[in-house]
Design a protein around this motif. Structure first.
Motif, short mmCIF file in Angstrom:
data_model
loop_
_atom_site.label_atom_id
_atom_site.label_comp_id
_atom_site.label_asym_id
_atom_site.label_seq_id
_atom_site.Cartn_x
_atom_site.Cartn_y
_atom_site.Cartn_z
N ASP A 1 0.81 -1.26 0.09
CA ASP A 1 0.01 0.08 0.01
C ASP A 1 0.91 1.28 -0.01
O ASP A 1 2.02 1.31 0.83
CB ASP A 1 -0.85 0.15 1.44
N THR B 1 -0.98 -1.01 -4.57
CA THR B 1 -1.89 -0.17 -4.75
C THR B 1 -1.39 1.26 -4.15
O THR B 1 -1.00 1.54 -3.37
CB THR B 1 -3.11 -0.57 -3.65
N HIS C 1 -2.07 5.30 -3.71
CA HIS C 1 -3.05 6.23 -3.34
C HIS C 1 -2.38 7.60 -3.57
O HIS C 1 -1.36 7.83 -2.65
CB HIS C 1 -3.72 5.96 -2.13
#
Length: 114
Positions: free
Chosen positions: A54, A80, A82
Motif C-alpha cells: 500500500d 496499490t 493512492h
C-alpha cells in the motif's frame, strides 16, 4: 485470511526544475525502498508475489501523478497506489517551484495469526 501489516517505510523525492510530480513521487518511493533490503516474504515462508504493498503519495498537485509509472517501481508484490494532496511546492526565483513528494509504503500479507 486477515491482512497483517509487517513493515512501513517513508521517503521523500524532488523534482528540482521540471515540476514533474510523477518523477518526484518516484524518487520518494525509491528513497523509501533503496535504503533497506528486507526479505519479508521469505521470513514468513511466502512468495514475493504475496506482498500487499500500500503506497501513499503526497504532492501539491495529485492529478499530475501517473500511478502506473509508480507501480512499475515495484519488481514484485501487489502495489496499490493512492495519491493525495500534501508534499510541498517550494518557490524559486524563476517562478517555477521545486516539487517535493512524500511517500509512505506499507507491506502486508494475508495470513493467520500465530
Amino acid at each position: 485470511m486477515p491482512k497483517h501489516r509487517v513493515l512501513t517505510e517513508f521517503g521523500m523525492g524532488t523534482s528540482l526544475r521540471r515540476q514533474d510530480y510523477t518523477q518526484a513521487a518516484k524518487r520518494a518511493l525509491q528513497d523509501a525502498l533503496w535504503h533497506n533490503s528486507i526479505n519479508l516474504a521469505e521470513l514468513f515462508g511466502l512468495p514475493k508475489s504475496a506482498m500487499l504493498i500500500d503506497v501513499e503519495i503526497a504532492v501539491q498537485q495529485p492529478d499530475q501523478v501517473d500511478a502506473q509509472t509508480l507501480a512499475a517501481v515495484f519488481p514484485y508484490g501487489q502495489p496499490t497506489i493512492h495519491v493525495t494532496h500534501g508534499g510541498l511546492d517550494v518557490p524559486r526565483p524563476d517562478g517555477n517551484p521545486t516539487v517535493i513528494a512524500n511517500a509512505a509504503i506499507s507491506v502486508s500479507f494475508e495470513m493467520e495469526p500465530s
